[in-house]
Scaffold this motif. Structure first.
Motif, short mmCIF file in Angstrom:
data_model
loop_
_atom_site.label_atom_id
_atom_site.label_comp_id
_atom_site.label_asym_id
_atom_site.label_seq_id
_atom_site.Cartn_x
_atom_site.Cartn_y
_atom_site.Cartn_z
N GLN A 155 -9.68 -2.95 -1.25
CA GLN A 155 -8.84 -3.78 -0.40
C GLN A 155 -7.92 -2.91 0.46
O GLN A 155 -7.77 -1.71 0.23
N SER A 156 -7.28 -3.53 1.44
CA SER A 156 -6.39 -2.80 2.34
C SER A 156 -5.01 -2.58 1.73
O SER A 156 -4.18 -1.89 2.31
N ARG B 121 0.87 -1.18 0.00
CA ARG B 121 0.00 0.00 0.00
C ARG B 121 0.90 1.23 0.00
O ARG B 121 1.81 1.34 0.82
#
Length: 192
Positions: free
Chosen positions: A139-140, A93
């Motif tokens: 999503q993360s 991320r």
């Protein structure tokens, strides 16, 4: 390019044995024994005992030029090769500063400064990879990168990820988990 949706389900079932799950930056994922890599419709079949599930989808190339795409297509081997019994799933991320940049600015950091694609090309064809986009799926993680390689190329893979993590691009990474896997039985189905 057709879109391929994939679910990575960690728990007690799956073709891949999880050797380790390491938090590189930010929070780790829960430990699990196995990883199933399946289509989203099959994820329910392996969900019993699951510790976590990550979903991703392939998409159109976002930062590669036509020449880079042609070069990648000419040298990259496909996934699921019988000798490629080692794998890595690396969810990443990036921070808000990355997403605030224009696409041209992200491309400049990715390739002109970090040489991400050029570095990756140096390790083909022994190391195969597929990038899944997860950000648009809520999503993360933003990206899920799946790598496969034969055991004799493990040192080359370590060198590849080390070089990428030293690049300018990585200052924008706020969460990265490194999941290493081994396929005990190469006749089992690999990545979707």
């Amino acid at each position: 390019m057709s879109v391929i949706q994939t679910a990575f389900v960690a728990g007690t079932r799956g073709a891949w044995r999880i050797e380790r799950i390491t938090a590189v930056t930010g929070q780790a994922l829960a430990q699990a024994d196995r990883l199933a890599v399946v289509g989203p419709d099959e994820a329910g079949d392996v969900a019993a005992g699951a510790q976590w599930r990550l979903d991703g989808a392939t998409g159109h190339p976002r930062y590669a030029t036509r020449q880079e795409l042609d070069t990648l297509a000419a040298v990259q081997q496909g996934l699921g090769r019988p000798e490629a019994r080692c794998a890595a799933l690396i969810p990443i991320r990036k921070n808000p500063a990355w997403w605030a940049l224009g696409q041209d600015e992200r491309r400049a950091i990715l390739e002109e400064q970090s040489h991400h694609i050029a570095i990756g090309l140096e390790y083909l064809p022994p190391i195969a990879r597929r990038l899944y986009h997860a950000r648009e799926l809520g999503q993360s993680f933003d990206f899920l990168t799946w790598f496969e390689y034969a055991p004799q190329h493990a040192d080359a893979f370590e060198e590849l990820v080390s070089r990428l993590r030293q690049s300018a691009e990585w200052r924008f990474v706020e969460r990265e988990v490194d999941i290493r896997l081994v396929q005990d039985d190469p006749t089992l189905q690999g990545v979707v």
